[in-house]
Write an enzyme that holds these catalytic residues in place. Structure first.
Site, PDB file in Angstrom:
ATOM      1  N   ASP A 101       0.852  -1.184   0.000  1.00  0.00           N
ATOM      2  CA  ASP A 101       0.000   0.000   0.000  1.00  0.00           C
ATOM      3  C   ASP A 101       0.892   1.238   0.000  1.00  0.00           C
ATOM      4  O   ASP A 101       1.827   1.334   0.811  1.00  0.00           O
ATOM      5  CB  ASP A 101      -0.875   0.010   1.265  1.00  0.00           C
ATOM      6  CG  ASP A 101      -2.355   0.005   0.954  1.00  0.00           C
ATOM      7  OD1 ASP A 101      -2.818   0.993   0.365  1.00  0.00           O
ATOM      8  OD2 ASP A 101      -3.039  -0.975   1.289  1.00  0.00           O
ATOM      9  N   ASP A 207      -3.133   4.488  -2.349  1.00  0.00           N
ATOM     10  CA  ASP A 207      -4.242   4.956  -1.530  1.00  0.00           C
ATOM     11  C   ASP A 207      -4.668   6.358  -1.957  1.00  0.00           C
ATOM     12  O   ASP A 207      -3.820   7.204  -2.253  1.00  0.00           O
ATOM     13  CB  ASP A 207      -3.782   4.962  -0.062  1.00  0.00           C
ATOM     14  CG  ASP A 207      -4.895   5.275   0.920  1.00  0.00           C
ATOM     15  OD1 ASP A 207      -5.865   4.503   0.987  1.00  0.00           O
ATOM     16  OD2 ASP A 207      -4.783   6.300   1.614  1.00  0.00           O
ATOM     17  N   GLU A 263      -6.611   3.876  -5.899  1.00  0.00           N
ATOM     18  CA  GLU A 263      -7.938   4.006  -5.289  1.00  0.00           C
ATOM     19  C   GLU A 263      -8.531   5.330  -5.763  1.00  0.00           C
ATOM     20  O   GLU A 263      -7.966   6.386  -5.498  1.00  0.00           O
ATOM     21  CB  GLU A 263      -7.810   3.984  -3.762  1.00  0.00           C
ATOM     22  CG  GLU A 263      -9.149   4.106  -3.053  1.00  0.00           C
ATOM     23  CD  GLU A 263      -9.011   4.346  -1.563  1.00  0.00           C
ATOM     24  OE1 GLU A 263      -9.927   3.963  -0.829  1.00  0.00           O
ATOM     25  OE2 GLU A 263      -7.991   4.931  -1.136  1.00  0.00           O
ATOM     26  N   HIS A 340     -10.467  -4.161   2.456  1.00  0.00           N
ATOM     27  CA  HIS A 340     -10.430  -3.814   3.883  1.00  0.00           C
ATOM     28  C   HIS A 340     -11.411  -2.707   4.242  1.00  0.00           C
ATOM     29  O   HIS A 340     -11.660  -2.469   5.426  1.00  0.00           O
ATOM     30  CB  HIS A 340      -9.013  -3.388   4.263  1.00  0.00           C
ATOM     31  CG  HIS A 340      -8.580  -2.153   3.531  1.00  0.00           C
ATOM     32  ND1 HIS A 340      -8.337  -2.147   2.166  1.00  0.00           N
ATOM     33  CD2 HIS A 340      -8.373  -0.883   3.937  1.00  0.00           C
ATOM     34  CE1 HIS A 340      -7.987  -0.932   1.792  1.00  0.00           C
ATOM     35  NE2 HIS A 340      -7.999  -0.138   2.845  1.00  0.00           N
ATOM     36  N   ASP A 341     -11.956  -2.011   3.242  1.00  0.00           N
ATOM     37  CA  ASP A 341     -12.897  -0.909   3.488  1.00  0.00           C
ATOM     38  C   ASP A 341     -14.345  -1.298   3.209  1.00  0.00           C
ATOM     39  O   ASP A 341     -15.222  -0.434   3.233  1.00  0.00           O
ATOM     40  CB  ASP A 341     -12.546   0.291   2.599  1.00  0.00           C
ATOM     41  CG  ASP A 341     -11.346   1.067   3.110  1.00  0.00           C
ATOM     42  OD1 ASP A 341     -11.047   0.972   4.319  1.00  0.00           O
ATOM     43  OD2 ASP A 341     -10.704   1.756   2.304  1.00  0.00           O
TER      44      ASP A 341
END
Length: 584
Positions: A101, A207, A263, A340-341
């Site tokens: 990430d 991210d 993202e 994860h979100d």
């Protein structure tokens, strides 16, 4: 004629790992890097080509590692830089690649850069972050604009010491870096990217990739009259210098043949997304569009009635992301339902009722494997893990996003019991916490997440259904969700041209029960059909779409009936005698 070799990241299947919740090797209740290393053979056995490790960097963990204190070190409960180097080497030794990430919109407020920046207004690093003087309205001090944070409240935090506000699009402990400053950018590239690229990582999930250029930072329109702070995602995303910043990053990545997946929230203009992923533009290899996982959400994520969407809306979201590779596009796309979100896809899009969860998990696996683009699986998705139950109280929700929302509802409604019950119900449906519970490995103590002799409880409560959903049991169960995922990933590789690269077309958009789409590659067409209901559905309508030369490649149920789909059944049909892809 020599066929040009495709980039490795196009045909890869990526497995996302959330370190805190994957596997605890030392019994302290927190997952760690050695736990990941111990299960690399399991991950490889699924048919995975790439692993993606969520932030493992040194962090105070206000936002589960997305608040980074030092890009060049590892959060000690997870391990050390040496452990990371071993994980990289062990992953490569198994023929897999590894991506990390990349979190560079913001740092932790404990990062050495920010400590210097806030030390005084004339510090050399003052301009490395975004500082602004106060506004005054009738003598009252106000922040520079009315933007709401992604985690509620204002995006501006007053710094008493230097008498200015700093910007934080997320938590106050996550100040935003100032990408307008070229010196800051160079430091980011060196510390956050090259430090790990030199150690062998193969790329990054980037991210909040479209937030680096903030634009003019004017007030956002009032869409929530009940609060002073307003949604501003369309203001601070996709600003004027994004192409420049990403092209600059790309020059670094190219030196290492590294891939990127960005993202990309708050970007409804698909032309803008197309620019990000265009091969000619050299900005990003692909992005996560949130059209699919945002289906059914209200104006604010949690102000949502569970399952508040129709199947045609779901299909429309998939069509938008699949269109990114439709000719003459030179872009690429992604396929995902979990990360994860997000909460668990079986709970959200099918049914987690005991009699349906396995069928729902298999059907979603079949659908995803038939969609074009790079496929991303989130840990636990491959065994059909679901949301935790409504009976769990708010104390089990650890995520800052969940607790902030519940506190906001309590404050706004003066602790109205009905409002709090509705808030709890929406969190049970959509909270990020559901993806963060420990992985269910077995029926051993702690679901096999921690060793049996562990001295500490897992940091989050393990699910109570490990007896019917765990990786160890599913590895030897031919009827399990895991076995079916393995089979679908083999078929996806076998028919790589059609399933990974083929053109997507929705064939019955308005059908509210069945999702049927075709995949076309050089005159060959595959047909995918999925029953999104808990009832048997007739397949007679499909006869008009199938010619006599179509043969069943795979069904997600064992006992199929020719002219009807079982509850949550999916099928793929292929032309008779179609050849498997020549995979390089």
């Amino acid at each position: 004629m020599t066929v040009p070799q495709r980039p490795w990241w196009k045909d890869g299947v990526v497995y996302q790992i959330y370190p805190a919740s994957f596997k605890d090797s030392n019994g302290d209740g927190i997952g760690d890097l050695n736990g990941i290393i111990s299960e690399l053979d399991y991950i490889r056995s699924i048919g995975v080509d790439v692993i993606w490790i969520c932030p493992m960097y040194d962090s105070p963990q206000v936002d589960m590692g997305y608040d980074i204190r030092d890009y060049e070190d590892v959060y000690r409960p997870y391990g050390t830089v040496q452990d990371m180097e071993r994980l990289i080497a062990e992953t490569h030794a198994r023929g897999m690649k590894i991506i990390l990430d990349l979190v560079v919109n913001h740092t932790s407020d404990q990062h050495k850069w920010f400590l210097e920046s806030r030390s005084s207004q004339d510090n050399p690093k003052r301009d490395w972050y975004i500082w602004r003087p106060a506004r005054y309205v009738d003598g009252e001090r106000k922040p520079p604009n009315n933007w709401v944070s992604n985690f509620t409240g204002s995006v501006w935090e007053w710094d008493q010491h230097t008498q200015e506000y700093y910007l934080h699009l997320f938590c106050p402990e996550q100040p935003d870096l100032n990408w307008e400053n070229a010196e800051t950018r160079r430091a980011i590239y060196k510390s956050a990217m090259e430090f790990w690229l030199k150690r062998g990582v193969d790329g990054f999930r980037v991210d909040t990739v479209n937030m680096y250029s903030k634009g003019e930072m004017l007030d956002a329109p009032v869409t929530d009259p009940g609060t002073e702070w307003q949604f501003a995602g369309y203001q601070y995303c996709n600003g004027p210098r994004m192409a420049e910043f990403l092209a600059e990053m790309n020059q670094i990545l190219n030196k290492y043949n590294a891939m990127t997946v960005g993202e990309c929230p708050n970007t409804p203009d698909m032309k803008r997304v197309q620019e990000y992923v265009s091969a000619r533009e050299k900005q990003l290899n692909m992005v996560f569009q949130f059209d699919v996982v945002d289906v059914g959400q209200g104006p604010y994520k949690f102000q949502t009635t569970p399952k508040n969407y129709t199947l045609p809306q779901f299909k429309g979201a998939i069509a938008r992301t699949q269109a990114l590779i439709r000719a003459p596009s030179d872009g690429w796309t992604t396929v995902f339902l979990e990360n994860h979100d997000q909460s668990r896809s079986i709970t959200r899009f099918t049914s987690d009722a005991p009699q349906h969860r396995v069928a729902g998990g298999k059907m979603l696996a079949l659908m995803m494997a038939a969609l074009s683009g790079t496929l991303f699986i989130y840990q636990g998705q491959e065994i059909g893990m679901t949301n935790f139950p409504e009976t769990w109280e708010m104390s089990e929700y650890k995520d800052v996003d969940s607790s902030n929302y519940y506190k906001m509802v309590a404050a706004r409604t003066k602790h109205d019991p009905d409002a709090l019950e509705a808030a709890h119900k929406s969190l049970q449906h959509l909270a990020r916490d559901h993806a963060r519970v420990p992985m269910s490995w077995s029926t051993a103590p702690y679901n096999g997440f921690s060793p049996p002799e562990a001295t500490a409880q897992p940091w989050m409560r393990p699910l109570e259904d490990a007896a019917v959903c765990n990786a160890k049991q599913q590895q030897s169960d031919k009827a399990s969700v895991l076995t079916f995922w393995k089979h679908m990933l083999q078929l996806r590789k076998q028919y790589n041209d059609l399933l990974v690269h083929g053109q997507y077309d929705d064939l019955d958009v308005e059908n509210e029960h069945i999702f049927v789409f075709s995949k076309t590659w050089q005159g060959k067409t595959a047909l995918c059909v999925c029953n999104f209901t808990d009832r048997v559905q007739s397949l007679e309508f499909l006869e008009a779409l199938r010619n006599e030369e179509m043969e069943l490649l795979v069904s997600s149920v064992d006992a199929r009936v020719e002219h009807e789909l079982a509850a949550y059944e999916g099928r793929i049909y292929l032309p008779a005698h179609v050849e498997a892809s020549n995979i390089k």
